[in-house]
Design a protein around this motif. Sequence first.
Motif, PDB file in Angstrom:
ATOM      1  N   GLU A  97      34.074  43.181  -6.594  1.00 57.66           N
ATOM      2  CA  GLU A  97      35.176  42.268  -6.329  1.00 57.66           C
ATOM      3  C   GLU A  97      35.085  41.032  -7.207  1.00 57.66           C
ATOM      4  O   GLU A  97      36.085  40.447  -7.572  1.00 57.66           O
ATOM      5  CB  GLU A  97      35.168  41.874  -4.859  1.00 57.66           C
ATOM      6  CG  GLU A  97      35.187  43.095  -3.967  1.00 57.66           C
ATOM      7  CD  GLU A  97      35.922  42.867  -2.678  1.00 57.66           C
ATOM      8  OE1 GLU A  97      35.646  41.829  -2.048  1.00 57.66           O
ATOM      9  OE2 GLU A  97      36.752  43.700  -2.307  1.00 57.66           O
ATOM     10  N   THR A 100      36.478  42.279 -10.626  1.00 56.54           N
ATOM     11  CA  THR A 100      37.917  42.462 -10.702  1.00 56.54           C
ATOM     12  C   THR A 100      38.647  41.151 -10.435  1.00 56.54           C
ATOM     13  O   THR A 100      39.817  41.032 -10.782  1.00 56.54           O
ATOM     14  CB  THR A 100      38.415  43.526  -9.708  1.00 56.54           C
ATOM     15  OG1 THR A 100      37.952  43.169  -8.419  1.00 56.54           O
ATOM     16  CG2 THR A 100      37.911  44.896 -10.064  1.00 56.54           C
ATOM     17  N   GLY A 101      38.000  40.199  -9.830  1.00 59.07           N
ATOM     18  CA  GLY A 101      38.617  38.886  -9.642  1.00 59.07           C
ATOM     19  C   GLY A 101      39.228  38.667  -8.267  1.00 59.07           C
ATOM     20  O   GLY A 101      39.857  37.655  -8.031  1.00 59.07           O
ATOM     21  N   VAL A 102      39.031  39.599  -7.346  1.00 55.60           N
ATOM     22  CA  VAL A 102      39.633  39.439  -6.024  1.00 55.60           C
ATOM     23  C   VAL A 102      38.729  38.698  -5.041  1.00 55.60           C
ATOM     24  O   VAL A 102      39.155  38.363  -3.942  1.00 55.60           O
ATOM     25  CB  VAL A 102      40.031  40.787  -5.381  1.00 55.60           C
ATOM     26  CG1 VAL A 102      41.254  41.360  -6.053  1.00 55.60           C
ATOM     27  CG2 VAL A 102      38.889  41.750  -5.438  1.00 55.60           C
ATOM     28  N   GLU A 104      37.580  35.667  -4.934  1.00 53.79           N
ATOM     29  CA  GLU A 104      38.058  34.347  -4.524  1.00 53.79           C
ATOM     30  C   GLU A 104      39.201  34.462  -3.506  1.00 53.79           C
ATOM     31  O   GLU A 104      39.264  33.688  -2.566  1.00 53.79           O
ATOM     32  CB  GLU A 104      38.505  33.541  -5.744  1.00 53.79           C
ATOM     33  CG  GLU A 104      37.315  33.054  -6.556  1.00 53.79           C
ATOM     34  CD  GLU A 104      37.718  32.144  -7.707  1.00 53.79           C
ATOM     35  OE1 GLU A 104      38.773  32.418  -8.304  1.00 53.79           O
ATOM     36  OE2 GLU A 104      36.988  31.188  -7.992  1.00 53.79           O
ATOM     37  N   ASN A 106      39.519  36.665  -1.286  1.00 53.76           N
ATOM     38  CA  ASN A 106      38.912  36.940   0.015  1.00 53.76           C
ATOM     39  C   ASN A 106      38.309  35.681   0.617  1.00 53.76           C
ATOM     40  O   ASN A 106      38.404  35.438   1.806  1.00 53.76           O
ATOM     41  CB  ASN A 106      37.842  38.023  -0.118  1.00 53.76           C
ATOM     42  CG  ASN A 106      38.438  39.411  -0.272  1.00 53.76           C
ATOM     43  OD1 ASN A 106      38.740  40.058   0.708  1.00 53.76           O
ATOM     44  ND2 ASN A 106      38.637  39.846  -1.503  1.00 53.76           N
ATOM     45  N   ALA A 275      33.813  33.261 -10.074  1.00 55.26           N
ATOM     46  CA  ALA A 275      34.766  34.080 -10.817  1.00 55.26           C
ATOM     47  C   ALA A 275      34.290  34.401 -12.227  1.00 55.26           C
ATOM     48  O   ALA A 275      35.070  34.777 -13.069  1.00 55.26           O
ATOM     49  CB  ALA A 275      36.104  33.364 -10.878  1.00 55.26           C
TER      50      ALA A 275
END
Lengths: 277, 327
Positions: A97, A100-102, A104, A106, A275
């Motif tokens: 995660e 892929t950048g998701v 943050e 969350n 990130a």
Amino acid sequence: MLKGWPQHLRALGAIFRKDLQVFMSYPVNAVMRILEPLMWMTPVYFMARSFAVDGVNIGLRAYTGTTDYVAFFVLGAAISSYVSAVFWGMGFALKNEMDTGVLESNWLTPAPLLVQMLGRSLFSLFLTTVNMLMIGCCVWLLFGFEFTGRVLPALLTVAPLLVALYGFGLGLAGVVLITNNANNIIDLVSNNITILSGAHFPVTVLPRPLLAISLALPLTYAYDAVRGQLLGTTTLMPIAMAQAILVAFMFVTVTAGLIVFGRIQDRCRQMGTLAHH
Amino acid sequence: MSRAMVEVEELRKEFPRRGKSRQDPPVVAVAGVSFEIPQGEIFGLLGPNGAGKTTTIKMISTLLKPTSGSVRVAGKDAIRYPIQALRHLGTVLSGERSIYWKLTGRENLEYFAALYGLPARVARQRINALLDRFALTKRADENVERYSTGMRQRICLAKALLAEPDVLMLDEPTAGLDPQSARNLRDLIREVKSEGRTVLLTTHYMEEADQLCDRVAIFDHGQIIALNSPGALKHDLDDLNVLEADIARWDDAWGAALQERGAVNYDLRFDETARVHRLTVHLNGHLTTGEAVTELVNLGADIRQFSLKSPSLEDVFIRLTGKSLRE
Ligand SMILES: Nc1ncnc2c1ncn2[C@@H]1O[C@H](COP(=O)(O)OP(=O)(O)OP(=O)(O)O)[C@@H](O)[C@H]1O
Ligand SMILES: [Mg+2]
């Protein structure tokens, strides 16, 4: 908005569902992941047969008191699958995660981070359980094996181990947050521990220096005690003592895991490394 | 009098310099900023690259811990009680990767709704309403990886609005969008304001800040160098005439000569498509526009065209910092 336990349970459910959806979006990979364990089980079975004399595995019997290598191995494989599920479950999902950048996104929700971490392990636990049930069925159908012991006490033995692994996995996930090499770390730790703690063979066959390391790993006692309980093998120590060790291990790792994870999460918020790519 | 939904006081963020020894001075990303945003306002952080806009947003959204200072969101101390603050906040960070590309738009919203703690039934209703409102219903069950950038940005906005937050924060919401999608998104942001929500956004497009924001904080080097409504900021430049000229060739000596003659300031950038230097000169009473043009011609400048502009926020920035906003 939900608060407290209903909120947490809803978040856990959603994370599980999301992981399942992502898993299903790679169908070939999904089928492979489900069938894979059967493929590595088969050669083990025939190897065990080839070592047996008149159907009896004399060597194994001398070391452990049982001659049923398949059952011995399946049990070890089952436990070690859960071990790596918890290892991978959290650390690997976190790494993924982050890449892929998701991640943050969350962290921007009011779902507590520990709940989010726990959620990340659920799907891999589920997948492992599916795998184990399948292997169990196949082995039983094709080769047959019988447990001489009872299942419930054995589950009680592994329960604290599973909790302990969460502590470990959490700490490892923390390390993943600040290093780029998650796969290498997880592989290294996971493989070495699996080998040395006797997932596939009785540790008493190990040369002395390695045996010393092995005996220092609480996991060793988990394999040993569960086999003792289910297959009636001779154990390294009385089962109650092994259980006590596992409970103590659970408290230590959970405490340490929470501390490490908390510290590293704090450091991430200080350094802004959430990130990085 | 509406109450402040975001209160930021003396906020400061230092990052240790990477790979250097501890004695090296840290990078000061945000150097002590203060502002308050009343309910229902669109507040913009405007500034060049590296000015500290994203860092400020991340501190308000609890992703980053400030070195010092305080943040309150809807009255909640965001540093001490992050989860409380997050319940009132919807945040869209820059970049399209903040949602799961392997899930559909709807699945993404369902997932985040659960993480925001919305009960399933409420979530379903809100998701349908948001998909409708953002014109995504038809494509809602397609994987996000097949969406256009504008659609992804709308899903992200929908995600941030799921919990009906008091405060919506957007980091560079229109970056990378085509003009049509950008206009569309700005309309949606105005709609969010009309629902009584407070909006904090960052941008480095001054036209966007000018059109969209009720008030703008101009950032430079981690500090707020001006804070007011776009109108008031430009009003401060009332005595200023802005001359814009396209010139084929440029000589730095000409700029110096203009300033010598009494130009307040000048700024230059190269227009790649027209292949000309676009010169902006700030003038007050000391040098008239006519004199400035004559001066340039006398110096040998080949002026393709020139015009007078009313001051923009860009001019405010040039006036305050002596440099241009976009590099
Ligand atoms: N995690 C970090 N570690 C070290 N330095 C950082 C970190 N994040 C930001 N910085 C530095 O802090 C300063 C401000 O960065 P920030 O991203 O807040 O600027 P910005 O105004 O959002 O710029 P942009 O328009 O490019 O998005 C920059 O000099 C940047 O290099
Ligand atoms: Mg930024």
